[in-house]
Design an enzyme around this catalytic site. Structure first.
Site, PDB file in Angstrom:
ATOM      1  N   GLU A  49       1.450  -2.178  -9.170  1.00  0.00           N
ATOM      2  CA  GLU A  49       0.689  -3.308  -7.659  1.00  0.00           C
ATOM      3  C   GLU A  49       0.021  -4.749  -8.453  1.00  0.00           C
ATOM      4  O   GLU A  49      -1.175  -5.020  -9.096  1.00  0.00           O
ATOM      5  CB  GLU A  49      -0.008  -2.402  -7.131  1.00  0.00           C
ATOM      6  CG  GLU A  49       0.103  -3.228  -5.618  1.00  0.00           C
ATOM      7  CD  GLU A  49      -0.981  -2.343  -4.904  1.00  0.00           C
ATOM      8  OE1 GLU A  49      -1.108  -2.981  -3.463  1.00  0.00           O
ATOM      9  OE2 GLU A  49      -1.701  -1.842  -5.531  1.00  0.00           O
ATOM     10  N   LYS A 122       4.695  -3.944   1.678  1.00  0.00           N
ATOM     11  CA  LYS A 122       4.072  -2.899   2.349  1.00  0.00           C
ATOM     12  C   LYS A 122       3.973  -2.874   3.524  1.00  0.00           C
ATOM     13  O   LYS A 122       3.088  -3.568   4.013  1.00  0.00           O
ATOM     14  CB  LYS A 122       2.324  -3.534   1.676  1.00  0.00           C
ATOM     15  CG  LYS A 122       1.754  -2.619   1.333  1.00  0.00           C
ATOM     16  CD  LYS A 122       0.459  -1.904   0.129  1.00  0.00           C
ATOM     17  CE  LYS A 122       0.038  -1.367   0.026  1.00  0.00           C
ATOM     18  NZ  LYS A 122      -1.578  -1.786  -0.627  1.00  0.00           N
ATOM     19  N   CYS A 159       1.284   1.398  -3.059  1.00  0.00           N
ATOM     20  CA  CYS A 159      -0.160   1.701  -3.488  1.00  0.00           C
ATOM     21  C   CYS A 159      -0.235   3.016  -2.039  1.00  0.00           C
ATOM     22  O   CYS A 159       0.084   3.867  -2.075  1.00  0.00           O
ATOM     23  CB  CYS A 159      -0.548   0.578  -3.861  1.00  0.00           C
ATOM     24  SG  CYS A 159      -2.820   1.360  -4.041  1.00  0.00           S
TER      25      CYS A 159
END
Length: 293
Positions: A49, A122, A159
């Site tokens: 990431e 995200k 993540c």
């Protein structure tokens, strides 16, 4: 109808390396490992990431917004597109995106011919000591995404997404045969005794088992101003068994080959998707268990 098994071999590589240099240094390091992974036979290669720089989200500093770039004309995405085409590999590219006045933690899927297949922003944004991402990123508005690449249908979460079974299940329902998670996870600055490495592995393995799908994650390593990232990047198969795993400090590649055709057949045989009861899951679409969102 033939009962012969279908074999669709797919080799994936997780890049694990320190990323505390300049953008140029970090991208060069990632490019090196992409080339090494391609030499080793990897078809899908995942950097971690926000690999362009150190993990800047540990504090709230307004000048860090200068790291963001629009997707169109993004120099690192352009570099990865060239590399993907040269090496005939798939590269999911994690970037800090500026979209007008909005900022996102985003990922562009680059196929093996260098084409951009699409954008994911995200969905789950953490906010806590050392991981103050809500200061920087809006929650993603793309919904969960999967892409039909040259080598298979791939879903990617970023993540904090990796802790949510809903994210993994949504990507599976959209047809994923492989789940990937670029991440930046390590020490907790407010509590030096808290080590999340094993719970992280267990949560991810749970996605593999309950969806009967290979799951892989790429993490960074190194000490970035007292925040230590613990690596431990891995590839787990459709049973949740580690096919490859790196330690907490090792720079290199976690590489594994999966038979996604066999995993697909096992997924059908287990019956998890056959026996789902979507009509009973309305509670999952509420915030408090009662009120519809």
């Amino acid at each position: 109808m033939s009962t012969a098994e279908t074999h669709e071999k797919l080799t994936v590589a997780m890049i694990q390396c320190p990323l505390n240099g300049t953008v140029e240094e970090n991208v060069a390091r990632v490019v090196h490992w992409i080339r090494e992974a391609a030499k080793a036979g990897a078809q899908v290669i995942l950097p971690s990431e926000l690999f362009e720089g150190p993990y800047f989200c540990k504090t709230e500093v307004e000048t860090e917004f200068l790291r963001a770039r629009p997707i169109e004309g993004h120099p690192t995405i352009a570099r990865m597109k060239e590399l993907a085409k040269e090496l005939s590999v798939v590269i999911p590219v994690s970037v800090f995106e500026k979209a007008g006045q909005a900022y996102y933690n985003s990922l562009v899927m680059v196929d093996a011919d260098g084409r951009e297949l699409g954008l994911y922003r995200k969905s789950h944004i953490p906010d806590g000591p050392g991981y103050e991402e809500k200061y920087y990123f809006r929650p993603g508005d793309t919904g969960f995404q999967v892409w039909r690449t040259r080598y298979g249908v791939i879903g990617v979460g970023i993540c904090w997404d990796q802790w949510y079974p809903e994210c993994a299940r949504a990507m599976m329902l959209k047809g994923a045969d492989l789940l990937l998670y670029p991440t930046a996870i390590g020490s907790e600055p407010h509590d030096s005794s808290l080590d999340t490495r094993d719970p992280w592995h267990r949560a991810m393995i749970g996605h593999a088992v309950s969806n009967v799908v290979p799951v892989c994650a790429s993490n960074r390593i190194g000490d970035e101003g007292g925040q230590v990232f613990y690596g431990s990047s891995f590839c787990a198969d459709h049973r949740g068994d580690f096919a490859a795993v790196l330690d907490r400090t090792q720079e290199g590649l976690a590489i594994a080959t999966f038979d996604i055709g066999y995993a697909r057949r096992m997924r059908a045989a287990w019956g998890f998707f056959r026996d789902r009861r979507p009509e009973l899951y309305g509670t999952l679409a509420t915030a408090d268990g009662v009120t519809k969102v």
